[in-house]
Design a protein around this motif. Structure first.
Motif, PDB file in Angstrom:
ATOM      1  N   MET A 186       2.001   8.982  -6.115  1.00 38.67           N
ATOM      2  CA  MET A 186       2.310  10.369  -5.761  1.00 38.67           C
ATOM      3  C   MET A 186       3.397  10.930  -6.677  1.00 38.67           C
TER       4      MET A 186
ATOM      5  N   ARG B 278      -5.322   6.100  -0.379  1.00 35.50           N
ATOM      6  CA  ARG B 278      -3.986   6.393   0.115  1.00 35.50           C
ATOM      7  C   ARG B 278      -3.851   6.203   1.618  1.00 35.50           C
ATOM      8  N   GLU B 279      -3.633   7.331   2.327  1.00 36.34           N
ATOM      9  CA  GLU B 279      -3.386   7.231   3.771  1.00 36.34           C
ATOM     10  C   GLU B 279      -4.592   6.727   4.539  1.00 36.34           C
TER      11      GLU B 279
ATOM     12  N   TRP C 257       3.019   1.454  -3.496  1.00 37.83           N
ATOM     13  CA  TRP C 257       2.239   1.897  -4.649  1.00 37.83           C
ATOM     14  C   TRP C 257       1.741   3.328  -4.463  1.00 37.83           C
ATOM     15  N   THR C 258       1.452   3.727  -3.229  1.00 33.24           N
ATOM     16  CA  THR C 258       1.037   5.106  -2.982  1.00 33.24           C
ATOM     17  C   THR C 258       2.147   6.078  -3.321  1.00 33.24           C
ATOM     18  N   TRP C 259       3.388   5.766  -2.932  1.00 36.62           N
ATOM     19  CA  TRP C 259       4.520   6.628  -3.285  1.00 36.62           C
ATOM     20  C   TRP C 259       4.662   6.719  -4.804  1.00 36.62           C
TER      21      TRP C 259
ATOM     22  N   THR D  33       0.766  10.937   5.704  1.00 34.19           N
ATOM     23  CA  THR D  33      -0.498  10.779   6.423  1.00 34.19           C
ATOM     24  C   THR D  33      -0.959  12.082   7.074  1.00 34.19           C
TER      25      THR D  33
ATOM     26  N   GLN E 128       0.830  -1.200   0.000  1.00 31.59           N
ATOM     27  CA  GLN E 128       0.000   0.000   0.000  1.00 31.59           C
ATOM     28  C   GLN E 128       0.866   1.252   0.000  1.00 31.59           C
ATOM     29  N   SER E 129       1.876   1.290   0.865  1.00 34.14           N
ATOM     30  CA  SER E 129       2.759   2.452   0.921  1.00 34.14           C
ATOM     31  C   SER E 129       3.575   2.589  -0.355  1.00 34.14           C
TER      32      SER E 129
ATOM     33  N   TRP F 173      -1.996   6.547 -13.746  1.00 33.92           N
ATOM     34  CA  TRP F 173      -2.521   5.721 -12.659  1.00 33.92           C
ATOM     35  C   TRP F 173      -3.174   4.449 -13.200  1.00 33.92           C
TER      36      TRP F 173
ATOM     37  N   ASN G 278      -7.156   2.268  -4.166  1.00 37.66           N
ATOM     38  CA  ASN G 278      -6.353   2.254  -2.933  1.00 37.66           C
ATOM     39  C   ASN G 278      -5.160   3.198  -3.006  1.00 37.66           C
ATOM     40  N   ALA G 279      -4.386   3.114  -4.092  1.00 37.28           N
ATOM     41  CA  ALA G 279      -3.162   3.908  -4.189  1.00 37.28           C
ATOM     42  C   ALA G 279      -3.418   5.318  -4.691  1.00 37.28           C
TER      43      ALA G 279
END
Length: 473
Positions: A131, A220-221, A126-128, A284, A123-124, A167, A215-216
């Motif tokens: 971003m 996200r947070e 793919w979020t980065w 976050t 999760q973190s 995305w 999710n990403a």
């Protein structure tokens, strides 16, 4: 804040901390816009994420012996991992692996807090990545906030379209790769390129595309703060020697702005210049200066940001750093302590047991099913029981086997006992066992079937069953 918040009391801190307003790095719609930054921990995270992406996206394309090297073949109920094939009978090993992973997570949490979340959690990670896509299409933090607040125009539409296109492309590639570990990736990719994908494969590719995109890209947070259970129970694994990301209150307070080069003592302030950089880089949206919080994922972005400010001011680094409660209180961090040693010992024992189990895993499987009829009398007047033997060749090569009874004096195995199985082949062999004695010693006796590889006699498998006979004839 003027007093240190104990590491172990996240919930009590959340309930008691003052609710004074503080600067947040969000726009009017409460979306978090992080500032770009550089530093040691960001470099470590990028290198680690790059390795994980290479592992995830690359492994699925590897071939070995004419087939996909890593494939969980659901249609045939077997899992290929390079030269080994695992069957449903081996799933206990998968359970052991998951338990080892859980204990490893507990151990690393006791030692260094939520480093799993900050550096390797999908999760973190793919979020980065999402971003980063946001940054290259919409600009850095201030540009994104300005774009968010601006009315819709051609520039905004083009930038947003490009962002969401990236995305979606990443989401489709992620979904295709993930499904490719369960369905051969090459024909799956060809079906996607030719728009011929349908049925179950299409459903799962669309499902994981949507899950990744939402999710990403959007949640996200929120996933880390509200959906992930790990954040809820992490506090029970922290102790006073856990290395958590913390703000040094004694050194930083009282905070306040000042010109570059002005010593803290000269200004009558602490080292913190209240620049808000630690807040603006946080994915976050928390302020680490408020103490340890449940929302902190341990990514160390605030450490990199604060260290860069300290360098510019000419102050020592480490105002925000990985440290323990003991060290913040003037003591010394104990790296070796009973709880951590206990986790380490359990991990070593479990890993050793798993390695031993893998080494001793039989490459042939035998299951015995007794016929529902109790017994019968054959043409020689002997009592006979009928069985069905299910034999699996777990290797990647053709093997020759012999079926026999183990330590079964007074019994005779009848039927086909010499077998040749292709790689991964499963066969059902009907056999019968005859009682040679005229009178049985018991109405039910234990017998053991054994299948042996004729080329490698040490490769064998056994299965027990019962032989039923009448006491009076």
């Amino acid at each position: 804040m003027n007093e240190h918040i104990p590491v172990r009391t996240i919930e009590s801190f959340e309930a008691s901390r003052p609710k004074a307003p503080k600067l947040k790095h969000t726009s009017s719609d409460s979306q978090i816009h992080t500032r770009s930054f550089t530093g040691l921990f960001r470099t470590l995270r990028v290198v680690g994420a790059g390795f994980l992406f290479l592992l995830f996206f690359g492994t699925v394309w590897l071939n070995q012996e004419g087939r996909q090297a890593v494939l969980w073949d659901l249609s045939e109920s077997k899992f290929h991992i390079f030269g080994a094939t695992f069957w449903p009978q081996d799933f206990i090993l998968l359970s052991a692996l998951l338990i080892i992973a859980a204990f490893g997570l507990f151990a690393i949490t006791v030692f260094a807090g939520r480093v799993w979340c900050g550096y390797t959690c999908p999760q973190s990670t793919w979020t980065w990545l999402f971003m980063w896509c946001e940054k290259i299409t919409e600009g850095d933090r201030n540009q994104r906030i300005k774009l968010q607040a601006s009315p819709w125009c051609l520039n905004k539409i083009m930038r947003r379209t490009l962002k969401h296109t990236l995305w979606l492309a990443i989401s489709v590639l992620t979904a295709l790769t993930f499904v490719g570990y369960f369905t051969p990736i090459r024909p799956l990719a060809m079906e996607l390129l030719t728009l011929e994908m349908a049925g179950v494969s299409l459903f799962w590719v669309l499902f994981f595309t949507g899950a990744t995109y939402i999710n990403a890209g959007w949640l996200r947070e929120a996933v880390c703060m509200h959906m992930c259970p790990y954040a809820r129970f992490q506090s029970v694994m922290f102790d006073k020697d856990t290395l958590a990301i913390s703000y040094d209150v004694a050194r930083g307070e009282s905070r306040g702005p000042r010109k570059r080069g002005v010593a803290p003592a000269q200004a009558g302030l602490g080292d913190c210049i209240d620049c808000q950089m630690c807040v603006q880089v946080c994915p976050t949206g928390i302020d680490i200066r408020d103490g340890l919080q449940m929302e902190c994922i341990g990514c160390a972005a605030c450490i990199d940001a604060c260290d860069s400010v300290m360098d510019k001011m000419g102050y020592a680094r480490g105002l925000v750093r990985y440290t323990s409660e003991h060290e913040l209180q003037g003591g010394k961090t104990r790296l070796l302590r009973p709880r951590l040693i206990g986790y380490a010992l359990v991990l070593v024992v479990m890993i050793a047991a798993l390695v031993a189990a893998l080494d001793q895993r039989s490459m042939v499987s035998l299951d015995v099913i007794k016929d529902r009829g109790l017994f019968r009398e054959n043409s020689q007047g002997q009592i006979e029981n009928i069985y069905s033997l299910k034999i699996i060749n777990k290797t990647q090569h053709t093997q020759h086997y012999r079926v026999q009874l183990q330590d079964a004096e007074g019994f005779q195995l009848q039927g086909k006992t010499g077998l040749t199985l292709a790689p991964g082949e499963i066969i059902d062999v009907p056999v019968s066992v005859a009682l040679l004695a005229e009178r049985p010693t018991s109405s039910s006796q234990a017998i053991t079937f054994e299948v042996i590889d004729t080329d490698e006699p040490n490769v064998r498998s056994v299965a027990k069953s019962r032989f039923v006979a009448p006491l009076n004839r």
